[in-house]
Design a protein around this motif. Structure first.
Motif, PDB file in Angstrom:
ATOM      1  N   GLN A  24      -7.058 -13.146 -23.880  1.00 38.45           N
ATOM      2  CA  GLN A  24      -6.222 -12.925 -22.670  1.00 38.45           C
ATOM      3  C   GLN A  24      -5.353 -11.653 -22.687  1.00 38.45           C
ATOM      4  N   THR A  63      -5.966  -9.035 -19.271  1.00 37.17           N
ATOM      5  CA  THR A  63      -4.992  -8.367 -18.806  1.00 37.17           C
ATOM      6  C   THR A  63      -5.111  -6.912 -18.595  1.00 37.17           C
ATOM      7  N   ASN A  90      -4.616 -19.378 -12.461  1.00 31.55           N
ATOM      8  CA  ASN A  90      -3.314 -19.049 -13.497  1.00 31.55           C
ATOM      9  C   ASN A  90      -2.519 -20.231 -13.450  1.00 31.55           C
TER      10      ASN A  90
END
Length: 307
Positions: free
Chosen positions: A111, A115, A239
């Motif tokens: 993650q 990002t 998402n």
């Protein structure tokens, strides 16, 4: 002289009966429903138990000992199986916990990397857009091409936009004692009321009300973006998003709000508000900021309609 009944073949309908017993007799048949409610034991089992009770033959000491032995053997076998299961669970538990920790660490690192790559992509996209504008803004042909690119970018949701518009906020009710069982059935095992189809209807109603750009919880809605249900979660462009759900739409605010007030999307939200206690608010604002959407390569395209 032959009697009239004898003329018909010699049959006497009252033959074998006395005069007072010629009437039909009723045979008492028990009610099936009464039997189901009152007779809990099958007649065959009841008869077998009655025969055993009448016989009065007690079980011998040897038979009782054999029965107790089988019961003890069964209890020992069950205890052995449970002990083996507990021992195996205790042996495997440390490895399972370690594997869970490794998987959780991998998920967090992935993650974080995703990002960082997303931020890097946005920075590079901003640099490319700046260079393109500086190159095309020198002459009239380049300016027309730049205007065309801006229109296409707005339709493709590939550029960030800022402007006035409408903000629709939808909040799931808390897990309070007044939540009805019917509301719980919308998503089995959870207190979620708002589903993906509700947000889809709100987004489509905003498009029909004159919105030029829309985002759901910070995710820009474009041609390749989907809103779908995955178990108890709602995914916007893959998402996960949770309550409260914030839908921002840029466009003429007053005209858009008036049209949205008459739309099926708001009508459905008002029904959910009355039935389940869903929170709904529609606000007008200036300077709404919507991020750029994800850009994906098109593998196949087909022309629809006349050229």
């Amino acid at each position: 002289m032959v009697e009239p009944d004898r003329r018909l073949g010699g049959y006497d309908p009252n033959a074998g009966y006395r005069a007072h017993a010629a009437r039909p007799q009723r045979i008492a048949v028990p009610s099936l429903l009464r039997a189901l409610l009152s007779e809990h034991l099958d007649p065959g089992y009841a008869a077998a138990a009655a025969d055993r009770a009448r016989s009065g033959t007690p079980r011998g000491g040897r038979a009782r000992a054999i029965g107790w032995m089988w019961q003890a053997l069964a209890a020992t076998l069950v205890a052995t199986v449970f002990a083996a299961a507990v021992a195996q669970a205790r042996t495997v538990a440390p490895g399972v916990h370690a594997a869970q920790q490794v998987l959780a660490k991998n998920v967090r690192s992935t993650q974080a990397a995703a990002t960082e790559l997303t931020q890097r992509r946005r920075a590079l996209s901003a640099e490319v857009d700046d260079m393109r504008r500086r190159t095309l803004a020198d002459d009239a042909t380049g300016q027309r091409l730049l205007n065309r690119l801006d229109a296409l970018s707005l339709a493709a949701a590939s550029t960030a936009v800022i402007g006035p518009g409408v903000t629709v906020t939808v909040t799931d009710p808390g897990a309070g004692p007044n939540l009805s069982d019917m509301s719980k059935q919308r998503v089995t095992g959870s207190q979620q009321i708002i589903l993906d189809r509700d947000l889809q209807l709100v987004v489509n109603s905003l498009w029909a009300s004159g919105a030029e750009a829309i985002s759901v919880d910070g995710v820009r809605i474009g041609p390749n973006v989907t809103i779908r249900q995955a178990g108890g979660a709602i995914l916007v462009d893959n998402n996960p998003t949770t309550s409260p759900y914030t839908v921002r739409a840029i466009g003429p605010p007053h005209l858009m709000r008036d049209a949205f007030d008459r739309s099926p999307g708001l009508h459905r939200l008002r029904l959910l508000e009355i039935s389940y206690g869903v929170g709904v608010s529609v606000d007008i604002g200036d300077g709404l900021a919507l991020p750029a959407g994800s850009i994906r390569d098109i593998k196949f395209a087909k022309e629809i309609g006349p050229p």
